[in-house]
Scaffold this motif. Structure first.
Motif, PDB file in Angstrom:
ATOM      1  N   LEU A 113      28.642  68.448  50.868  1.00 11.06           N
ATOM      2  CA  LEU A 113      27.908  67.747  51.919  1.00 11.06           C
ATOM      3  C   LEU A 113      28.549  66.381  52.149  1.00 11.06           C
ATOM      4  O   LEU A 113      29.100  65.788  51.223  1.00 11.06           O
ATOM      5  CB  LEU A 113      26.447  67.537  51.511  1.00 11.06           C
ATOM      6  CG  LEU A 113      25.714  68.729  50.888  1.00 11.06           C
ATOM      7  CD1 LEU A 113      24.287  68.326  50.498  1.00 11.06           C
ATOM      8  CD2 LEU A 113      25.689  69.921  51.838  1.00 11.06           C
ATOM      9  N   ARG A 114      28.477  65.904  53.389  1.00  7.22           N
ATOM     10  CA  ARG A 114      28.903  64.538  53.678  1.00  7.22           C
ATOM     11  C   ARG A 114      27.662  63.717  54.015  1.00  7.22           C
ATOM     12  O   ARG A 114      26.938  64.020  54.962  1.00  7.22           O
ATOM     13  CB  ARG A 114      29.893  64.480  54.856  1.00  7.22           C
ATOM     14  CG  ARG A 114      30.287  63.021  55.185  1.00  7.22           C
ATOM     15  CD  ARG A 114      31.231  62.911  56.356  1.00  7.22           C
ATOM     16  NE  ARG A 114      30.722  63.532  57.568  1.00  7.22           N
ATOM     17  CZ  ARG A 114      29.750  63.014  58.334  1.00  7.22           C
ATOM     18  NH1 ARG A 114      29.164  61.887  58.014  1.00  7.22           N
ATOM     19  NH2 ARG A 114      29.377  63.658  59.427  1.00  7.22           N
ATOM     20  N   THR A 115      27.417  62.697  53.228  1.00  9.92           N
ATOM     21  CA  THR A 115      26.275  61.805  53.452  1.00  9.92           C
ATOM     22  C   THR A 115      26.438  61.115  54.805  1.00  9.92           C
ATOM     23  O   THR A 115      27.510  60.607  55.119  1.00  9.92           O
ATOM     24  CB  THR A 115      26.235  60.722  52.359  1.00  9.92           C
ATOM     25  OG1 THR A 115      26.320  61.357  51.086  1.00  9.92           O
ATOM     26  CG2 THR A 115      24.973  59.891  52.449  1.00  9.92           C
ATOM     27  N   ASN A 116      25.384  61.116  55.597  1.00  6.21           N
ATOM     28  CA  ASN A 116      25.419  60.402  56.877  1.00  6.21           C
ATOM     29  C   ASN A 116      25.069  58.935  56.627  1.00  6.21           C
ATOM     30  O   ASN A 116      23.898  58.569  56.500  1.00  6.21           O
ATOM     31  CB  ASN A 116      24.435  61.030  57.863  1.00  6.21           C
ATOM     32  CG  ASN A 116      24.400  60.282  59.194  1.00  6.21           C
ATOM     33  OD1 ASN A 116      25.227  59.405  59.444  1.00  6.21           O
ATOM     34  ND2 ASN A 116      23.443  60.619  60.042  1.00  6.21           N
ATOM     35  N   THR A 171      21.493  56.973  55.452  1.00  8.85           N
ATOM     36  CA  THR A 171      21.154  56.927  54.024  1.00  8.85           C
ATOM     37  C   THR A 171      22.398  56.643  53.190  1.00  8.85           C
ATOM     38  O   THR A 171      23.489  56.484  53.731  1.00  8.85           O
ATOM     39  CB  THR A 171      20.489  58.263  53.583  1.00  8.85           C
ATOM     40  OG1 THR A 171      20.005  58.123  52.238  1.00  8.85           O
ATOM     41  CG2 THR A 171      21.459  59.436  53.638  1.00  8.85           C
ATOM     42  N   THR A 172      22.204  56.572  51.868  1.00 10.48           N
ATOM     43  CA  THR A 172      23.346  56.398  50.958  1.00 10.48           C
ATOM     44  C   THR A 172      23.491  57.673  50.134  1.00 10.48           C
ATOM     45  O   THR A 172      22.566  58.488  50.059  1.00 10.48           O
ATOM     46  CB  THR A 172      23.116  55.228  49.987  1.00 10.48           C
ATOM     47  OG1 THR A 172      21.989  55.574  49.148  1.00 10.48           O
ATOM     48  CG2 THR A 172      22.839  53.927  50.720  1.00 10.48           C
ATOM     49  N   LYS A 173      24.632  57.774  49.479  1.00  8.93           N
ATOM     50  CA  LYS A 173      24.913  58.970  48.681  1.00  8.93           C
ATOM     51  C   LYS A 173      23.903  59.115  47.533  1.00  8.93           C
ATOM     52  O   LYS A 173      23.406  60.213  47.269  1.00  8.93           O
ATOM     53  CB  LYS A 173      26.348  58.856  48.148  1.00  8.93           C
ATOM     54  CG  LYS A 173      26.890  60.111  47.540  1.00  8.93           C
ATOM     55  CD  LYS A 173      28.406  60.067  47.367  1.00  8.93           C
ATOM     56  CE  LYS A 173      28.862  58.991  46.397  1.00  8.93           C
ATOM     57  NZ  LYS A 173      30.286  59.131  46.031  1.00  8.93           N
ATOM     58  N   TYR A 182      35.806  60.722  46.604  1.00  8.14           N
ATOM     59  CA  TYR A 182      35.302  61.035  47.957  1.00  8.14           C
ATOM     60  C   TYR A 182      34.009  60.243  48.162  1.00  8.14           C
ATOM     61  O   TYR A 182      32.954  60.636  47.666  1.00  8.14           O
ATOM     62  CB  TYR A 182      35.039  62.541  48.101  1.00  8.14           C
ATOM     63  CG  TYR A 182      36.282  63.379  47.945  1.00  8.14           C
ATOM     64  CD1 TYR A 182      37.007  63.801  49.050  1.00  8.14           C
ATOM     65  CD2 TYR A 182      36.738  63.751  46.677  1.00  8.14           C
ATOM     66  CE1 TYR A 182      38.158  64.582  48.911  1.00  8.14           C
ATOM     67  CE2 TYR A 182      37.886  64.517  46.524  1.00  8.14           C
ATOM     68  CZ  TYR A 182      38.596  64.928  47.641  1.00  8.14           C
ATOM     69  OH  TYR A 182      39.730  65.687  47.479  1.00  8.14           O
ATOM     70  N   PRO A 183      34.075  59.132  48.897  1.00 11.62           N
ATOM     71  CA  PRO A 183      32.937  58.196  48.933  1.00 11.62           C
ATOM     72  C   PRO A 183      31.638  58.735  49.516  1.00 11.62           C
ATOM     73  O   PRO A 183      30.580  58.190  49.234  1.00 11.62           O
ATOM     74  CB  PRO A 183      33.468  57.031  49.775  1.00 11.62           C
ATOM     75  CG  PRO A 183      34.710  57.503  50.432  1.00 11.62           C
ATOM     76  CD  PRO A 183      35.248  58.625  49.621  1.00 11.62           C
ATOM     77  N   GLN A 227      36.693  65.580  54.938  1.00 16.17           N
ATOM     78  CA  GLN A 227      36.071  64.252  54.965  1.00 16.17           C
ATOM     79  C   GLN A 227      37.098  63.112  54.872  1.00 16.17           C
ATOM     80  O   GLN A 227      36.785  61.963  55.156  1.00 16.17           O
ATOM     81  CB  GLN A 227      35.073  64.110  53.812  1.00 16.17           C
ATOM     82  CG  GLN A 227      33.848  64.992  53.954  1.00 16.17           C
ATOM     83  CD  GLN A 227      32.788  64.716  52.896  1.00 16.17           C
ATOM     84  OE1 GLN A 227      32.646  63.601  52.419  1.00 16.17           O
ATOM     85  NE2 GLN A 227      32.038  65.751  52.535  1.00 16.17           N
ATOM     86  N   LEU A 228      38.317  63.440  54.459  1.00 15.93           N
ATOM     87  CA  LEU A 228      39.340  62.387  54.327  1.00 15.93           C
ATOM     88  C   LEU A 228      39.985  62.028  55.663  1.00 15.93           C
ATOM     89  O   LEU A 228      40.580  60.973  55.805  1.00 15.93           O
ATOM     90  CB  LEU A 228      40.434  62.848  53.351  1.00 15.93           C
ATOM     91  CG  LEU A 228      39.973  63.119  51.916  1.00 15.93           C
ATOM     92  CD1 LEU A 228      41.117  63.688  51.097  1.00 15.93           C
ATOM     93  CD2 LEU A 228      39.446  61.841  51.255  1.00 15.93           C
TER      94      LEU A 228
END
Length: 402
Positions: free
Chosen positions: A153-156, A160-162, A182-183, A213-214
């Motif tokens: 998943l990629r945090t939006n 929000t935060t991871k 992967y931040p 995501q990169l």
């Protein structure tokens, strides 16, 4: 494990459509999962995983079963019997399943395991090409691409935060772990339907592979810039760019397919991304209007998709060498044309989900020797192999306009 007749029939029906009617595996699986409302999550995952598994290993299983395409239903039952035998599942006494020579199946499996094109279940041409382009790395790479892809998943970051997302998902009984380097990524510890969660409905995350995501980060965007995502599709990377730009500035999301951009609009609303301007490319005029107007341009180019075989195993059977030759010409045309949108001092990223140098660094080198390419300097690139990252195979190159 006990086999249930209605589930196995669904698998056979699905395989028939995928193998004999060129249907896409993901679409067929979606359709099969709606077939019986009484099925629980275990039933549905049996159908989905069995279909994908047999699609992935089609060549190997068909060879063991001694059947050739187009597959009759009888052939498909034989292939299914091979799959079940190799998994140690006791076959029921159904009239569709002929007596299965268990020992012969295991013997053939060991024999064919010595030949890579059978062991990794790929067409001859793909095996030859992979070895030619990747040399000794091909062995490990194709083996990695035959594993089931992890769910990432990629945090939006707009919402929000991871860390917050991880605990919100935990409350919904979905367990995730951080992915080093992967931040914004969280990886599911076990597969689950994340789309039914409240967190998804509120737009707190998108499902997006870690390698993918990169790409947005590689483009080095700043809030307030004008960015053009030239092959935006349904917008996974577009949405990531919007978050990196903190919703400031403008992202022009272009694609030749209007239906994909409609899906992007829907996703953008859910994600709370307000700086995206979707535009259908109807003619070269739409591109010319933007010549020298963009601070950043992303070209997520159409490609063979060989880096995402673990996600789309049926692509092994749909991909043809002629398509590959054609797509390389298209990639160069796109680079020539879309690079003209970059302002002086602006940046361009060329990305693919392919692992082949001929679609990646070779294309960038070719472009840089062209008339248009001479206006750019090569900054850096990144080659991601599935065998070393555990995620999709990807390539990205960053170029700067003089």
């Amino acid at each position: 494990m006990r086999l249930h007749r209605n589930l196995v029939f669904a698998v056979i029906d699905g395989l028939s459509e995928i193998f004999n009617e060129e249907a896409y595996a993901d679409k067929i699986v979606q359709k099969l999962l709606k077939r019986d409302k009484r099925w629980g999550s275990r039933d549905r995952s049996f159908v989905a995983e069995t279909v994908y598994d047999i699609v992935r290993w089609k060549r190997l299983y068909a060879e063991i079963a001694e059947v050739k395409e187009p597959f009759s239903r009888e052939n498909l039952w034989r292939i299914f019997a091979v799959w079940a035998t190799l998994r140690g599942i006791t076959l029921p006494d159904w009239k569709q399943i002929a007596p299965t020579p268990t020992r012969r199946i295991k013997g053939r499996f060991d024999e064919l395991g010595k030949i890579r094109k059978f062991r990794e279940s790929i067409p001859d041409w793909m095996d030859t090409l992979g070895e030619k382009e990747l040399g000794a790395k091909w062995d490990k790479e194709i083996s990695a691409l035959n594993q089931q892809a992890p769910v990432v998943l990629r945090t939006n970051a707009l919402k929000t935060t991871k860390d917050a997302l991880r605990s919100i998902l935990e409350d919904e009984n979905i367990d995730t772990g951080f992915v080093k380097g992967y931040p914004y990524a969280l990886q599911l510890t076990e597969r689950a339907n994340v789309f039914s969660t409240e967190a998804f409905k509120k737009g707190l995350f998108e499902v997006q592979d870690a390698s993918s995501q990169l790409v947005a980060e590689f483009l080095d965007v700043k809030a307030g810039q004008r960015v053009v995502d030239t092959c935006a599709g349904a917008g996974g990377k577009t949405l990531h760019l919007a978050a990196l730009m903190e919703n400031k500035g403008q992202i022009i999301a272009m694609d030749i397919y209007e239906n994909k951009l409609k899906e992007l609009k829907r996703r953008a609303r859910r994600a709370g991304a307000h700086n995206i301007d979707p535009r259908v490319i109807e003619s070269t005029k739409d591109i010319k209007k933007l010549y020298e107007k963009a601070d950043r341009v992303l070209i997520d180019a159409p490609c063979s998709g060989l880096g995402v075989l673990s996600r789309n195993p049926d692509a092994k059977w749909k991909l043809k060498p002629e398509f590959l030759n054609q797509i390389k010409k298209t990639q160069l045309q796109i680079l020539e044309s879309y690079s003209k949108m970059v302002k002086s001092g602006g940046k361009l990223v060329y990305a693919t989900c392919s692992i082949l140098p001929s679609e990646n660094q070779d294309q960038v080198k070719l472009f840089l020797t062209s008339e248009m390419g001479k206006e750019f300097i090569f900054v850096k690139d990144k080659k991601i192999l599935c065998s070393s990252s555990g995620f999709d195979g990807f390539y990205m190159a960053l170029l700067e306009k003089k």
